[in-house]
Design an enzyme around this catalytic site. Structure first.
Site, PDB file in Angstrom:
ATOM      1  N   HIS A   1      18.184 -18.523  -4.517  1.00 30.75           N
ATOM      2  CA  HIS A   1      18.960 -18.797  -3.306  1.00 30.75           C
ATOM      3  C   HIS A   1      18.418 -17.973  -2.148  1.00 30.75           C
ATOM      4  CE1 HIS A   1      22.459 -20.590  -1.379  1.00 30.75           C
ATOM      5  NE2 HIS A   1      22.782 -19.417  -0.865  1.00 30.75           N
TER       6      HIS A   1
ATOM      7  N   ASP B   1      18.422 -22.020  -8.285  1.00 27.84           N
ATOM      8  CA  ASP B   1      19.521 -21.539  -7.448  1.00 27.84           C
ATOM      9  C   ASP B   1      20.828 -21.631  -8.229  1.00 27.84           C
ATOM     10  OD1 ASP B   1      21.431 -21.017  -5.476  1.00 27.84           O
ATOM     11  OD2 ASP B   1      20.375 -22.178  -3.945  1.00 27.84           O
TER      12      ASP B   1
ATOM     13  N   SER C   1      22.059 -22.025   3.476  1.00 29.96           N
ATOM     14  CA  SER C   1      23.282 -21.788   2.713  1.00 29.96           C
ATOM     15  C   SER C   1      24.504 -22.284   3.493  1.00 29.96           C
ATOM     16  CB  SER C   1      23.380 -20.299   2.350  1.00 29.96           C
ATOM     17  OG  SER C   1      24.349 -20.085   1.357  1.00 29.96           O
TER      18      SER C   1
END
Length: 276
Positions: A253, A221, A120
């Site tokens: 995610h 995601d 991320s």
């Protein structure tokens, strides 16, 4: 400094060394954790945690199992957005790489070749670190060790955003709204801070000398849209660079699925190919 031992599949013990300070910009202590393989002179992977640049911790390192595969892992910290705005974060990450090079002999890992990986926000910083070798404005002088290089030899990006300018059109709630993660990172909305948004976007730094890239991204995601990784991979291909994009069908995610099973095998093979 705390030293612990982790179980290893090779009937030897991997060593964990916690809370090694590598820099203290403006008095803010930046630390890293080392996971050392029982195999001597193991190649090094630097792990950068996620959390929207405003949360998260080096304590959670989902690839520490790489010690079983003969790699050393360093899980690093960086200033979150309550402590500083971009480019502080990338300056801190590059400082960690320089410190790790300067202290390799002391701890016994190899820095002949280094990989960087993250998830991320950490995926973003990994991709940015890997594509900006020699970019002076993003190098900084945090932590000293300026005789050491911050360049890396491979990038692993787990579902990181890589184009903030494009993302202002697809996810304004993440980039332009007040209090959004990217606006906190840049010190203002990305559509108003366009120069900073480009400087912070790995896609705008892709060049022919960039290291091989492995991307993992879930098709479902909604936090970081998979189009970010698609565009980044395409920029790599256009530059004639080595890139592999692993799309996990139905994955969202994050989650253990990214670091186990076939993904674990793919990551290990990629690191063996580019670090040994």
């Amino acid at each position: 400094m705390c030293v612990a031992f982790l179980p290893s599949a090779a009937d030897a013990e991997a060593t964990k060394i916690k809370d090694l300070e590598f820099a203290s910009p403006d008095g803010h202590s930046l630390k890293l954790d080392l996971y050392l393989s029982p195999q001597p002179d193991s190649p090094l992977l630097v792990w950068i945690h996620g959390g929207g640049w405003r949360a998260g911790s080096k304590a959670r390192c989902p690839v520490s199992w790489l010690t079983d595969e003969g790699f050393a892992v360093a899980s690093i910290s960086y200033r979150l957005t309550d402590k500083g705005t971009f480019p502080d974060q990338i300056h801190d990450c590059k400082a960690a790489v320089r410190w790790l090079r300067a202290n390799a002999d002391k701890y016994g890992y190899s820095v002949d070749r280094i990989a960087v990986a993250g998830s991320s926000a950490g995926g973003h910083l990994s991709a940015l670190l890997g594509t900006t070798g020699g970019v002076k404005v993003l190098e900084g002088n945090v932590g000293g060790n300026e005789d050491q290089s911050s360049r890396v030899d491979a990038i692993v990006d787990f579902f990181g955003p890589t184009d903030f300018v494009h993302r202002t059109k697809t996810q304004p709630h993440k980039t332009t709204e007040k209090g959004s993660p990217v606006s906190l990172l840049l010190g203002g909305p990305a559509d108003k801070k366009v120069k900073a948004a480009k400087l912070a976007s790995p896609i705008h730094h892709v060049s022919a000398d960039d290291p091989p890239l492995l991307i993992f991204h879930g098709t479902d995601d909604t936090t970081v849209l998979i189009a970010q990784s698609d565009r980044f991979a395409e920029a790599y291909r256009k530059a004639g660079l080595s890139v592999r994009c692993e799309k996990l069908d139905g994955a969202k995610h994050g989650g253990a699925v990214f670091y186990s099973g076939e993904q674990r095998k793919t990551l290990t093979e990629f690191l063996n190919m580019h670090l040994r």
